[in-house]
Design an enzyme around this catalytic site. Structure first.
Site, PDB file in Angstrom:
ATOM      1  N   ARG A   1      17.350 -58.570 -37.239  1.00  7.58           N
ATOM      2  CA  ARG A   1      16.346 -57.982 -36.355  1.00  7.58           C
ATOM      3  C   ARG A   1      15.483 -56.993 -37.157  1.00  7.58           C
ATOM      4  O   ARG A   1      16.013 -56.132 -37.840  1.00  7.58           O
ATOM      5  CB  ARG A   1      17.031 -57.299 -35.163  1.00  7.58           C
ATOM      6  CG  ARG A   1      17.659 -58.323 -34.205  1.00  7.58           C
ATOM      7  CD  ARG A   1      18.383 -57.680 -33.045  1.00  7.58           C
ATOM      8  NE  ARG A   1      19.722 -57.230 -33.391  1.00  7.58           N
ATOM      9  CZ  ARG A   1      20.623 -56.795 -32.500  1.00  7.58           C
ATOM     10  NH1 ARG A   1      20.314 -56.749 -31.221  1.00  7.58           N
ATOM     11  NH2 ARG A   1      21.828 -56.402 -32.889  1.00  7.58           N
TER      12      ARG A   1
ATOM     13  N   PHE B   1      27.531 -44.310 -32.492  1.00  2.74           N
ATOM     14  CA  PHE B   1      26.904 -44.013 -33.791  1.00  2.74           C
ATOM     15  C   PHE B   1      27.374 -44.947 -34.910  1.00  2.74           C
ATOM     16  O   PHE B   1      27.146 -44.665 -36.072  1.00  2.74           O
ATOM     17  CB  PHE B   1      27.180 -42.555 -34.175  1.00  2.74           C
ATOM     18  CG  PHE B   1      26.560 -41.560 -33.225  1.00  2.74           C
ATOM     19  CD1 PHE B   1      25.226 -41.183 -33.363  1.00  2.74           C
ATOM     20  CD2 PHE B   1      27.286 -41.027 -32.185  1.00  2.74           C
ATOM     21  CE1 PHE B   1      24.638 -40.285 -32.477  1.00  2.74           C
ATOM     22  CE2 PHE B   1      26.713 -40.122 -31.291  1.00  2.74           C
ATOM     23  CZ  PHE B   1      25.384 -39.752 -31.440  1.00  2.74           C
TER      24      PHE B   1
ATOM     25  N   LYS C   1      27.783 -47.888 -37.694  1.00  2.00           N
ATOM     26  CA  LYS C   1      26.821 -48.589 -38.555  1.00  2.00           C
ATOM     27  C   LYS C   1      27.286 -50.025 -38.693  1.00  2.00           C
ATOM     28  O   LYS C   1      28.460 -50.250 -39.004  1.00  2.00           O
ATOM     29  CB  LYS C   1      26.795 -47.993 -39.976  1.00  2.00           C
ATOM     30  CG  LYS C   1      26.426 -46.546 -40.069  1.00  2.00           C
ATOM     31  CD  LYS C   1      26.366 -46.107 -41.533  1.00  2.00           C
ATOM     32  CE  LYS C   1      27.723 -45.981 -42.234  1.00  2.00           C
ATOM     33  NZ  LYS C   1      28.634 -44.985 -41.697  1.00  2.00           N
TER      34      LYS C   1
ATOM     35  N   CYS D   1      18.172 -50.956 -34.552  1.00  2.00           N
ATOM     36  CA  CYS D   1      18.208 -49.589 -34.022  1.00  2.00           C
ATOM     37  C   CYS D   1      17.052 -48.703 -34.475  1.00  2.00           C
ATOM     38  O   CYS D   1      16.291 -48.231 -33.636  1.00  2.00           O
ATOM     39  CB  CYS D   1      19.538 -48.947 -34.379  1.00  2.00           C
ATOM     40  SG  CYS D   1      20.884 -49.731 -33.476  1.00  2.00           S
TER      41      CYS D   1
ATOM     42  N   LYS E   1      20.334 -55.376 -43.873  1.00  2.00           N
ATOM     43  CA  LYS E   1      21.073 -54.577 -44.854  1.00  2.00           C
ATOM     44  C   LYS E   1      22.328 -55.362 -45.228  1.00  2.00           C
ATOM     45  O   LYS E   1      22.648 -56.353 -44.555  1.00  2.00           O
ATOM     46  CB  LYS E   1      21.400 -53.196 -44.297  1.00  2.00           C
ATOM     47  CG  LYS E   1      22.389 -53.192 -43.139  1.00  2.00           C
ATOM     48  CD  LYS E   1      22.741 -51.755 -42.787  1.00  2.00           C
ATOM     49  CE  LYS E   1      23.796 -51.705 -41.706  1.00  2.00           C
ATOM     50  NZ  LYS E   1      24.207 -50.351 -41.380  1.00  2.00           N
TER      51      LYS E   1
ATOM     52  N   PHE F   1      21.086 -41.155 -47.551  1.00  2.00           N
ATOM     53  CA  PHE F   1      19.830 -41.674 -47.004  1.00  2.00           C
ATOM     54  C   PHE F   1      18.587 -41.247 -47.774  1.00  2.00           C
ATOM     55  O   PHE F   1      17.543 -40.970 -47.187  1.00  2.00           O
ATOM     56  CB  PHE F   1      19.698 -41.276 -45.515  1.00  2.00           C
ATOM     57  CG  PHE F   1      20.141 -42.406 -44.622  1.00  2.00           C
ATOM     58  CD1 PHE F   1      21.483 -42.638 -44.420  1.00  2.00           C
ATOM     59  CD2 PHE F   1      19.219 -43.249 -44.032  1.00  2.00           C
ATOM     60  CE1 PHE F   1      21.905 -43.704 -43.642  1.00  2.00           C
ATOM     61  CE2 PHE F   1      19.627 -44.320 -43.247  1.00  2.00           C
ATOM     62  CZ  PHE F   1      20.967 -44.537 -43.051  1.00  2.00           C
TER      63      PHE F   1
HETATM   64  P1  NAD Z   1      23.480 -57.225 -28.945  1.00  2.00           P
HETATM   65  O1  NAD Z   1      22.180 -57.838 -28.609  1.00  2.00           O
HETATM   66  O2  NAD Z   1      24.171 -57.618 -30.197  1.00  2.00           O
HETATM   67  O3  NAD Z   1      24.514 -57.475 -27.755  1.00  2.00           O
HETATM   68  C1  NAD Z   1      24.213 -57.348 -26.404  1.00  2.00           C
HETATM   69  C2  NAD Z   1      25.139 -58.275 -25.621  1.00  2.00           C
HETATM   70  O4  NAD Z   1      24.959 -58.026 -24.229  1.00  2.00           O
HETATM   71  C3  NAD Z   1      24.852 -59.757 -25.827  1.00  2.00           C
HETATM   72  O5  NAD Z   1      26.051 -60.430 -26.174  1.00  2.00           O
HETATM   73  C4  NAD Z   1      24.321 -60.230 -24.467  1.00  2.00           C
HETATM   74  O6  NAD Z   1      24.668 -61.573 -24.175  1.00  2.00           O
HETATM   75  C5  NAD Z   1      25.011 -59.255 -23.535  1.00  2.00           C
HETATM   76  N1  NAD Z   1      24.374 -59.105 -22.226  1.00  2.00           N
HETATM   77  C6  NAD Z   1      23.055 -58.914 -21.941  1.00  2.00           C
HETATM   78  N2  NAD Z   1      22.882 -58.830 -20.598  1.00  2.00           N
HETATM   79  C7  NAD Z   1      24.092 -58.942 -20.033  1.00  2.00           C
HETATM   80  C8  NAD Z   1      24.557 -58.921 -18.700  1.00  2.00           C
HETATM   81  N3  NAD Z   1      23.716 -58.751 -17.668  1.00  2.00           N
HETATM   82  N4  NAD Z   1      25.881 -59.070 -18.466  1.00  2.00           N
HETATM   83  C9  NAD Z   1      26.722 -59.241 -19.496  1.00  2.00           C
HETATM   84  N5  NAD Z   1      26.358 -59.274 -20.786  1.00  2.00           N
HETATM   85  C10 NAD Z   1      25.052 -59.124 -21.060  1.00  2.00           C
HETATM   86  O7  NAD Z   1      23.226 -55.654 -28.922  1.00  2.00           O
HETATM   87  P2  NAD Z   1      23.952 -54.528 -29.800  1.00  2.00           P
HETATM   88  O8  NAD Z   1      23.392 -54.508 -31.175  1.00  2.00           O
HETATM   89  O9  NAD Z   1      25.430 -54.643 -29.620  1.00  2.00           O
HETATM   90  O10 NAD Z   1      23.417 -53.219 -29.063  1.00  2.00           O
HETATM   91  C11 NAD Z   1      23.847 -52.866 -27.764  1.00  2.00           C
HETATM   92  C12 NAD Z   1      23.383 -51.448 -27.473  1.00  2.00           C
HETATM   93  O11 NAD Z   1      24.025 -50.539 -28.361  1.00  2.00           O
HETATM   94  C13 NAD Z   1      21.875 -51.211 -27.668  1.00  2.00           C
HETATM   95  O12 NAD Z   1      21.433 -50.290 -26.714  1.00  2.00           O
HETATM   96  C14 NAD Z   1      21.794 -50.617 -29.046  1.00  2.00           C
HETATM   97  O13 NAD Z   1      20.663 -49.814 -29.216  1.00  2.00           O
HETATM   98  C15 NAD Z   1      23.054 -49.783 -29.094  1.00  2.00           C
HETATM   99  N6  NAD Z   1      23.574 -49.536 -30.434  1.00  2.00           N
HETATM  100  C16 NAD Z   1      23.554 -50.525 -31.364  1.00  2.00           C
HETATM  101  C17 NAD Z   1      24.088 -50.298 -32.634  1.00  2.00           C
HETATM  102  C18 NAD Z   1      24.072 -51.366 -33.686  1.00  2.00           C
HETATM  103  O14 NAD Z   1      24.350 -51.050 -34.838  1.00  2.00           O
HETATM  104  N7  NAD Z   1      23.791 -52.614 -33.362  1.00  2.00           N
HETATM  105  C19 NAD Z   1      24.648 -49.035 -32.947  1.00  2.00           C
HETATM  106  C20 NAD Z   1      24.679 -48.067 -31.947  1.00  2.00           C
HETATM  107  C21 NAD Z   1      24.127 -48.328 -30.693  1.00  2.00           C
END
Ligand code: NAD
Length: 431
Positions: A328, A150, A152, A261, A321, A250
């Site tokens: 994205r 969760f 941010k 997200c 933000k 919010f």
């Molecule tokens: P991101 O795109 O920043 O990072 C994903 C990483 O995974 C990248 O570095 C990519 O190279 C790596 N990757 C992809 N395939 C791979 C593989 N087969 N082996 C090894 N590494 C691999 O994504 P993120 O923003 O960190 O989000 C990740 C997940 O967490 C998503 O499901 C997202 O919805 C969730 N999430 C994101 C946030 C946020 O604020 N960004 C908050 C909570 C949950």
């Protein structure tokens, strides 16, 4: 504990560094070799306040290492987090390709009991799918846990270190005890660790993001009605926020939500509902209102200028933000595309997102190194992201640099009265 975190993006890197900071031995794995190389040198490829410091310190203390070798990392770890991306597929559903690829590969590397934790945001049923995929590849015992994140962006370390709650979907006692132990240091302040079945844990994350997105779209709708009825959304917001049943968080109107997200999670929840024969009407409206809202600033520009042809618009803020470089689904992209498609020019400034912006917008806009530089010769300023440094500008200097003193404020940083007194033609949201 010995932990592997697969995926070193905004989530994986924060999770890995924070777990290391609490004394665990963490290997962060990514298949992007150049990312891993730069992390090994202590360079964090994304902007997240405080993260680089944490990476450098824990790497120095040898609690945090980086690797592209998934199999080796899995073999030496008790717990493996999957934190790879789950982007929207064409039909709105979460694309689980990366998650399932990692599950298959890690299963093949297993040498003894492991806990596989899904940190990625994944639809209901994914834990069950992961179990199936892993079982096909290994005879070793394992547990699958759903542990949605969760945090941010912009406050990710604080959020992970001091969570409001920790949600753990877990269906066997061995994994439950390990997860409870792992999160004990983070829940000492009294935050609850909520153990539940995997389906409920998976749904929690979508429900939370959909609720927040709903508040944003709801307030944007109220703001649009305020404009037409000559009411002031600031007053309306203050009044409803004082109601304890509603609360203040919010409720700020603007030019829509973006990021990696809210948009994708609202779409994925809509899709999940549709797949089981339910028409999620509120979510459809949340999305539709948000799409429309992202175009509000350009609509206001058109109303003011009639035509944007030949106009130069300074844009303050590109990130979706403040306190992140993530673009994205950023409203800046919709706003800039709208200006350009009508023949306008853009001079953009963002304190952190220029590098990311170049990858998305290329040379379609001029990038400025400083906020005031963007104003030179501009016909108007569009405020798109509410970075702190935009909140107290030198208005006289702004006026002297701009060709005409017009501001389109997509984040309501100033009041209409203040802007009138400063000599600006000022447009904002819901006032
Ligand atoms: P991101 O795109 O920043 O990072 C994903 C990483 O995974 C990248 O570095 C990519 O190279 C790596 N990757 C992809 N395939 C791979 C593989 N087969 N082996 C090894 N590494 C691999 O994504 P993120 O923003 O960190 O989000 C990740 C997940 O967490 C998503 O499901 C997202 O919805 C969730 N999430 C994101 C946030 C946020 O604020 N960004 C908050 C909570 C949950």
């Amino acid at each position: 504990m010995k932990i592997a975190v697969v995926g070193t993006g905004y989530v994986g890197l924060v999770v890995g560094s924070c777990l290391a900071e609490n004394g665990n031995d963490v290997i962060c794995v990514d298949n992007n070799a150049s990312k891993v190389r730069s992390l090994k040198r202590g360079r964090v490829p994304i902007y997240e306040p405080g993260l680089e410091e944490l990476v450098v310190r824990n790497q120095r203390e040898k609690r945090l290492t980086f690797s592209t070798a998934l199999a080796r990392s899995v073999r030496v770890s008790q717990i493996v987090f999957i934190a790879v991306g789950t982007p929207s597929d064409e039909d709105g559903s979460a694309d689980l390709r990366h998650v399932l690829d990692v599950a298959r590969d890690l299963a093949r590397a297993m040498n003894e009991y492991k806990v596989i934790v899904s940190k990625s945001t994944v639809p209901v049923g994914t834990a069950a799918r992961l179990r199936e995929v892993i079982r096909r590849e290994t005879t070793h015992p394992f547990s699958v846990v759903s542990n949605p994140e969760f945090l941010k962006q912009g406050a990710a370390i604080f959020d992970f270190m001091q969570p409001d709650r920790v949600v753990v979907g877990v269906e066997d006692p061995r994994a439950r005890d390990l997860m409870r132990g792992l999160y004990a240091p983070f829940t000492r302040t009294g935050a609850p660790i909520m153990m539940m079945d995997c389906a409920s844990a998976e749904l929690c994350k979508y429900a939370a993001n959909a609720m927040l997105a709903t508040r944003v779209s709801f307030m944007n709708e109220v703001a649009n009605v305020c404009e037409r009825l000559s009411a002031n959304v600031d007053e309306v917001r203050r009044a409803i926020a004082a109601d304890k049943r509603i609360g203040p968080a919010f409720l700020f109107p603007g030019i829509g939500y973006g990021g990696s997200c809210f948009p994708k999670d609202v779409k994925a929840l809509l899709r999940s509902a549709k797949d089981v024969g339910y028409d999620a009407e509120i979510l459809q409206a949340v999305e539709a209102v948000n799409q429309r809202q992202k175009g509000r600033l350009v609509e206001k520009m058109q109303e003011h200028f009639t035509s944007l042809k030949g106009k130069t618009i300074a844009v303050w803020g590109l990130a979706f933000k403040p306190r992140t470089d993530d673009m994205r689904e950023a409203p800046s992209v919709t706003t800039i595309d709208g200006i350009l498609s009508q023949g306008g020019k853009v001079k953009a400034y963002d304190p952190e997102a220029e590098k990311v912006a170049r990858g998305i917008l290329g040379n379609k806009v001029s990038y400025m190194q400083q906020s005031y530089e963007a104003l030179k010769g501009a016909d108007a300023l569009a405020i798109v992201t509410e970075w702190s440094e935009f909140r107290e500008p030198d208005f006289a200097r702004m006026r002297s640099l701009m060709r005409s003193p017009v501001i389109f404020d997509g984040r309501n940083l100033f009041t209409p009265e203040q802007m009138r007194a400063e000599g600006f033609t000022y447009y904002s949201i819901g006032r």
